[in-house]
Design an enzyme around this catalytic site. Structure first.
Site, PDB file in Angstrom:
ATOM      1  N   SER A  27      37.518  49.780  88.476  1.00  0.00           N
ATOM      2  CA  SER A  27      38.260  50.080  87.348  1.00  0.00           C
ATOM      3  C   SER A  27      38.306  51.564  86.850  1.00  0.00           C
ATOM      4  O   SER A  27      37.333  52.271  87.253  1.00  0.00           O
ATOM      5  CB  SER A  27      37.822  49.181  86.037  1.00  0.00           C
ATOM      6  OG  SER A  27      37.614  48.093  86.365  1.00  0.00           O
TER       7      SER A  27
HETATM    8  N1  SAH Z   1      33.923  46.047  87.734  1.00  0.00           N
HETATM    9  C1  SAH Z   1      34.335  46.274  89.036  1.00  0.00           C
HETATM   10  C2  SAH Z   1      35.727  45.639  88.965  1.00  0.00           C
HETATM   11  C3  SAH Z   1      36.109  44.970  90.137  1.00  0.00           C
HETATM   12  S1  SAH Z   1      37.777  44.278  90.138  1.00  0.00           S
HETATM   13  C4  SAH Z   1      34.224  47.681  89.400  1.00  0.00           C
HETATM   14  O1  SAH Z   1      34.104  48.431  88.568  1.00  0.00           O
HETATM   15  O2  SAH Z   1      34.217  47.904  90.468  1.00  0.00           O
HETATM   16  C5  SAH Z   1      37.393  42.817  89.815  1.00  0.00           C
HETATM   17  C6  SAH Z   1      36.363  41.785  90.805  1.00  0.00           C
HETATM   18  O3  SAH Z   1      36.636  40.701  90.206  1.00  0.00           O
HETATM   19  C7  SAH Z   1      37.185  41.839  91.901  1.00  0.00           C
HETATM   20  O4  SAH Z   1      36.009  42.171  92.940  1.00  0.00           O
HETATM   21  C8  SAH Z   1      37.503  40.399  92.087  1.00  0.00           C
HETATM   22  O5  SAH Z   1      37.166  39.744  93.561  1.00  0.00           O
HETATM   23  C9  SAH Z   1      36.335  39.609  91.198  1.00  0.00           C
HETATM   24  N2  SAH Z   1      36.794  38.187  90.746  1.00  0.00           N
HETATM   25  C10 SAH Z   1      37.975  37.566  90.470  1.00  0.00           C
HETATM   26  N3  SAH Z   1      37.639  36.402  90.252  1.00  0.00           N
HETATM   27  C11 SAH Z   1      36.180  36.088  90.163  1.00  0.00           C
HETATM   28  C12 SAH Z   1      35.511  35.246  89.756  1.00  0.00           C
HETATM   29  N4  SAH Z   1      36.065  33.775  89.488  1.00  0.00           N
HETATM   30  N5  SAH Z   1      34.083  35.282  90.043  1.00  0.00           N
HETATM   31  C13 SAH Z   1      33.636  36.408  90.214  1.00  0.00           C
HETATM   32  N6  SAH Z   1      34.279  37.502  90.497  1.00  0.00           N
HETATM   33  C14 SAH Z   1      35.666  37.372  90.373  1.00  0.00           C
END
Ligand code: SAH
Length: 225
Positions: A68
């Site tokens: 993000s």
């Molecule tokens: N906070 C993270 C943002 C990653 S993007 C950072 O700073 O890098 C969001 C993430 O949510 C992705 O890696 C995706 O695979 C994950 N995601 C989506 N659905 C999910 C679920 N049901 N449970 C756990 N993770 C999930």
């Protein structure tokens, strides 16, 4: 001004990010600003994007996912009003960057990620950097993490069709949840507080996240973004 660890090659860029992208845009929680001045964001960005680590945008981290934008991380964590003794859950570990910032802010962090390769990579980076108050779990975080509940704070880093019921159930009384709710086209950040068993919701900014895919989220293929 900030309580910084050993200097690294990106320190100046990181401090500029904090001043220009966060403080200048209204982030006021000094603990959040300090945590983001310390957490080495470049360590969580793929090698080929390292030079962009402190720029004002999300960055691809593989598997179709993104780390993000720094301001979005700061805004979500500020909204949670975190205290040093809190137990926090992050849904969507991704790169592990926000996990590291959380680990700077609270006592205990659980983070859950549905894509195994991302969970493994984030675990390795967090361990190498010495974040010892973090547990990363591979699984469907739309159902929360019942075995570690209750939580003082939950941050969801992927967009849900509605607030998943298990997350509300796993919030301690007085707990806070920040979650983007909406579709691929339009999402709003919501801050939900649980007080005396009842939920109060505040609507924060419009945002754009990848989908929360899981039992209490979207189905795979259902998302049009
Ligand atoms: N906070 C993270 C943002 C990653 S993007 C950072 O700073 O890098 C969001 C993430 O949510 C992705 O890696 C995706 O695979 C994950 N995601 C989506 N659905 C999910 C679920 N049901 N449970 C756990 N993770 C999930």
């Amino acid at each position: 001004m900030y309580d910084l660890p050993q200097p690294d090659a990106y320190r100046d860029e990181r401090l500029l990010m904090v001043e220009q992208q966060l403080r200048a845009r209204g982030i006021r929680d000094e603990r959040v600003l300090d945590a983001m001045a310390r957490a080495p964001r470049h360590e969580f960005v793929p090698q080929e994007h390292r030079g962009e680590a402190y720029e004002d945008h999300p960055i691809a981290i593989g598997e179709g996912q993104t780390i993000s934008q720094p301001f979005v991380v700061a805004a979500m964590l500020e909204a949670l009003a975190l205290r040093p003794e809190d137990v926090a859950l992050e849904v969507g570990t991704g790169s592990g960057y926000e996990t590291a910032v959380l680990a700077e802010l609270v006592g205990t962090v659980y983070s859950i990620e549905r894509i195994a390769s991302l969970a493994e990579r984030a675990t390795a980076v967090l361990e190498r950097l010495g974040y010892s108050n973090v547990t990363v779990v591979h699984g469907d975080g739309s159902q929360g993490l019942a075995e570690a509940a209750p939580f003082d704070a939950i941050v969801v880093s992927a967009a849900a069709p509605q607030v998943p019921r298990p997350l509300m159930d796993q919030l301690r009384d007085g707990g806070r949840l920040v979650i983007p709710v909406g579709s691929g086209f339009a999402q709003n950040l919501q801050l939900v507080r649980k007080i005396g068993g009842a939920a109060t919701t505040m609507y924060l900014d419009g945002v754009r996240f990848v989908p929360l895919i899981g039992r209490e989220g979207f189905r795979e293929g259902e998302w049009i973004g």
